[in-house]
Design a protein around this motif. Structure first.
Motif, PDB file in Angstrom:
ATOM      1  N   VAL A 280      81.629 -23.284  78.441  1.00 32.70           N
ATOM      2  CA  VAL A 280      81.570 -23.669  79.854  1.00 32.70           C
ATOM      3  C   VAL A 280      80.581 -24.828  80.000  1.00 32.70           C
ATOM      4  O   VAL A 280      79.458 -24.762  79.490  1.00 32.70           O
ATOM      5  CB  VAL A 280      81.109 -22.479  80.737  1.00 32.70           C
ATOM      6  N   ALA A 281      81.016 -25.896  80.674  1.00 36.28           N
ATOM      7  CA  ALA A 281      80.146 -27.059  80.915  1.00 36.28           C
ATOM      8  C   ALA A 281      79.967 -27.212  82.424  1.00 36.28           C
ATOM      9  O   ALA A 281      80.936 -27.105  83.181  1.00 36.28           O
ATOM     10  CB  ALA A 281      80.779 -28.318  80.323  1.00 36.28           C
ATOM     11  N   VAL A 282      78.730 -27.445  82.864  1.00 43.87           N
ATOM     12  CA  VAL A 282      78.446 -27.430  84.300  1.00 43.87           C
ATOM     13  C   VAL A 282      77.656 -28.655  84.749  1.00 43.87           C
ATOM     14  O   VAL A 282      76.643 -29.015  84.132  1.00 43.87           O
ATOM     15  CB  VAL A 282      77.616 -26.172  84.690  1.00 43.87           C
ATOM     16  N   ILE A 283      78.113 -29.295  85.832  1.00 43.54           N
ATOM     17  CA  ILE A 283      77.282 -30.279  86.531  1.00 43.54           C
ATOM     18  C   ILE A 283      76.620 -29.542  87.685  1.00 43.54           C
ATOM     19  O   ILE A 283      77.270 -29.126  88.649  1.00 43.54           O
ATOM     20  CB  ILE A 283      78.099 -31.480  87.046  1.00 43.54           C
ATOM     21  N   MET A 284      75.316 -29.357  87.542  1.00 48.80           N
ATOM     22  CA  MET A 284      74.552 -28.571  88.516  1.00 48.80           C
ATOM     23  C   MET A 284      74.132 -29.503  89.654  1.00 48.80           C
ATOM     24  O   MET A 284      73.069 -30.097  89.604  1.00 48.80           O
ATOM     25  CB  MET A 284      73.313 -27.985  87.831  1.00 48.80           C
ATOM     26  N   ASP A 285      74.971 -29.624  90.654  1.00 51.42           N
ATOM     27  CA  ASP A 285      74.697 -30.606  91.708  1.00 51.42           C
ATOM     28  C   ASP A 285      74.463 -29.914  93.052  1.00 51.42           C
ATOM     29  O   ASP A 285      75.026 -28.857  93.315  1.00 51.42           O
ATOM     30  CB  ASP A 285      75.880 -31.582  91.806  1.00 51.42           C
ATOM     31  N   GLY A 286      73.623 -30.545  93.881  1.00 55.37           N
ATOM     32  CA  GLY A 286      73.415 -30.046  95.239  1.00 55.37           C
ATOM     33  C   GLY A 286      72.011 -29.518  95.522  1.00 55.37           C
ATOM     34  O   GLY A 286      71.766 -28.997  96.614  1.00 55.37           O
ATOM     35  N   ASN A 287      71.098 -29.687  94.577  1.00 55.62           N
ATOM     36  CA  ASN A 287      69.721 -29.202  94.798  1.00 55.62           C
ATOM     37  C   ASN A 287      69.062 -29.887  95.993  1.00 55.62           C
ATOM     38  O   ASN A 287      68.390 -29.248  96.802  1.00 55.62           O
ATOM     39  CB  ASN A 287      68.844 -29.485  93.572  1.00 55.62           C
ATOM     40  N   GLY A 288      69.243 -31.196  96.072  1.00 61.46           N
ATOM     41  CA  GLY A 288      68.608 -31.971  97.134  1.00 61.46           C
ATOM     42  C   GLY A 288      69.104 -31.546  98.509  1.00 61.46           C
ATOM     43  O   GLY A 288      68.318 -31.335  99.440  1.00 61.46           O
ATOM     44  N   ARG A 289      70.430 -31.395  98.629  1.00 59.02           N
ATOM     45  CA  ARG A 289      71.002 -31.006  99.923  1.00 59.02           C
ATOM     46  C   ARG A 289      70.617 -29.581 100.299  1.00 59.02           C
ATOM     47  O   ARG A 289      70.404 -29.268 101.464  1.00 59.02           O
ATOM     48  CB  ARG A 289      72.531 -31.172  99.894  1.00 59.02           C
ATOM     49  N   TRP A 290      70.500 -28.723  99.293  1.00 59.75           N
ATOM     50  CA  TRP A 290      70.078 -27.339  99.541  1.00 59.75           C
ATOM     51  C   TRP A 290      68.687 -27.341 100.197  1.00 59.75           C
ATOM     52  O   TRP A 290      68.447 -26.620 101.165  1.00 59.75           O
ATOM     53  CB  TRP A 290      70.051 -26.560  98.226  1.00 59.75           C
ATOM     54  N   ALA A 291      67.788 -28.164  99.661  1.00 58.26           N
ATOM     55  CA  ALA A 291      66.430 -28.240 100.199  1.00 58.26           C
ATOM     56  C   ALA A 291      66.432 -28.886 101.592  1.00 58.26           C
ATOM     57  O   ALA A 291      65.770 -28.407 102.525  1.00 58.26           O
ATOM     58  CB  ALA A 291      65.533 -29.031  99.251  1.00 58.26           C
ATOM     59  N   LYS A 292      67.211 -29.948 101.730  1.00 59.12           N
ATOM     60  CA  LYS A 292      67.238 -30.685 102.989  1.00 59.12           C
ATOM     61  C   LYS A 292      67.687 -29.792 104.150  1.00 59.12           C
ATOM     62  O   LYS A 292      67.131 -29.847 105.246  1.00 59.12           O
ATOM     63  CB  LYS A 292      68.169 -31.895 102.844  1.00 59.12           C
ATOM     64  N   LYS A 293      68.688 -28.955 103.886  1.00 57.27           N
ATOM     65  CA  LYS A 293      69.185 -28.028 104.906  1.00 57.27           C
ATOM     66  C   LYS A 293      68.092 -27.102 105.422  1.00 57.27           C
ATOM     67  O   LYS A 293      68.155 -26.591 106.526  1.00 57.27           O
ATOM     68  CB  LYS A 293      70.292 -27.134 104.300  1.00 57.27           C
ATOM     69  N   ARG A 294      67.100 -26.867 104.563  1.00 58.20           N
ATOM     70  CA  ARG A 294      65.988 -25.968 104.919  1.00 58.20           C
ATOM     71  C   ARG A 294      64.727 -26.734 105.306  1.00 58.20           C
ATOM     72  O   ARG A 294      63.652 -26.152 105.367  1.00 58.20           O
ATOM     73  CB  ARG A 294      65.689 -25.043 103.747  1.00 58.20           C
ATOM     74  N   PHE A 295      64.857 -28.038 105.506  1.00 55.78           N
ATOM     75  CA  PHE A 295      63.713 -28.903 105.838  1.00 55.78           C
ATOM     76  C   PHE A 295      62.609 -28.807 104.785  1.00 55.78           C
ATOM     77  O   PHE A 295      61.425 -28.830 105.086  1.00 55.78           O
ATOM     78  CB  PHE A 295      63.167 -28.577 107.241  1.00 55.78           C
ATOM     79  N   LEU A 296      63.010 -28.671 103.533  1.00 60.67           N
ATOM     80  CA  LEU A 296      62.056 -28.592 102.419  1.00 60.67           C
ATOM     81  C   LEU A 296      62.160 -29.867 101.583  1.00 60.67           C
ATOM     82  O   LEU A 296      63.190 -30.553 101.627  1.00 60.67           O
ATOM     83  CB  LEU A 296      62.391 -27.381 101.542  1.00 60.67           C
ATOM     84  N   PRO A 297      61.125 -30.190 100.807  1.00 58.80           N
ATOM     85  CA  PRO A 297      61.230 -31.364  99.933  1.00 58.80           C
ATOM     86  C   PRO A 297      62.290 -31.150  98.846  1.00 58.80           C
ATOM     87  O   PRO A 297      62.515 -30.015  98.418  1.00 58.80           O
ATOM     88  CB  PRO A 297      59.836 -31.501  99.325  1.00 58.80           C
TER      89      PRO A 297
END
Ligand code: IPE
Ligand code: IPE
Ligand code: MG
Length: 237
Positions: free
Chosen positions: A5-22
């Motif tokens: 299984v190969a994974v592009i782990m994307d979306g960390n930035g947006r996850w934080a932004k949704k929570r008003f976190l850095p």
């Protein structure tokens, strides 16, 4: 079960932004999900897990984000290798490592050496990796290995020099975060891989989401150029 299984782990930035976190909080959370993913692969008997952690294009990000990502990488190597080793996980880092700080390069070398005899799970982290870089470095090594050869090169001449030469090609490719592109990940090796895209952001990609991807994979018919009838008549031909 997919073998690789190969994974592009994307979306960390947006996850934080949704929570008003850095953004970096998203990356910290992302590391936790890597742990969960490794555990899930061990439990399911998946032999190879390859994760895209940092692309050769990610240097273009703001400098403070890049240096925080490097710090996280160092910290993960310092804190997780023991546990990986205890669970018989073999760790490899693929990519152009020459651009990393000497201390990080040394930690990578140690972690790879320490886990080199483990055989339960092959965990590969792609860092400063690019699929085009991989094909070019393999080409250069291939040419240097047989300097007298002028023509007649085959795919099988190149393959031993690619970064993933130790693994079968990925069966299942997962990209979280909603984008539907390869972003210069494993270009050569994904030729016949089944793709799974999900809008779930990487820090939310838990075991239940992983199982959805596996179930989707299990419903596909992998034909490798043949017809469906050929597969049902003589599945091993
Ligand atoms: C993926 O998450 C992690 C890395 C590329 C290091 P992103 O940081 O790309 O998150 P988004 O795409 O901005 O949400
Ligand atoms: C791809 O993610 C690389 C990693 C997850 C490490 P990006 O977020 O950098 O990709 P693009 O820029 O959206 O294509
Ligand atoms: Mg992204």
């Amino acid at each position: 079960m997919p073998r690789h299984v190969a994974v592009i782990m994307d979306g960390n930035g947006r996850w934080a932004k949704k929570r008003f976190l850095p953004r970096v909080t998203g990356h910290v959370k992302g590391v936790e999900l890597v742990r969960e993913m490794v555990r899930a692969c061990l439990e399911r008997g998946i032999q190879y897990l390859t994760l895209f952690a940092f692309s050769s294009e990610n240097w273009r990000r703001p400098q403070d984000e890049v240096s925080l990502l490097m710090q996280l990488f160092v910290k993960a190597l310092e804190q997780e290798v023991d546990k990986l080793d205890r669970n018989a996980v073999r760790l490899r880092i693929i990519g152009d490592l020459s651009r990393f700080e000497p201390r990080l390069q040394e930690l990578i070398r140690q972690a790879e050496a320490r886990t080199a005899d483990n055989t339960r799970l092959d965990l590969t982290i792609a860092a400063n990796y690019g699929g085009r870089w991989d094909i070019m470095q393999a080409t250069n090594h291939m040419l240097a290995a047989q300097p007298e050869k002028r023509d007649g090169w085959q795919e099988s001449d190149l393959e031993p020099h690619l970064s993933m030469n130790f693994a079968p090609e990925p069966d299942l490719f997962i990209r979280t975060g909603g984008e539907e592109r390869i972003s210069n990940f494993l270009l050569w090796q994904l030729a016949y891989t089944e793709f799974y895209f999900t809008p779930i952001l990487w820090p939310d990609f838990d075991t239940a989401e992983f199982d959805k991807a596996i179930t989707s994979f299990q419903q596909r018919e992998r034909r490798f150029g043949r017809t469906s009838e050929q597969l049902t008549e003589s599945p091993n031909a």
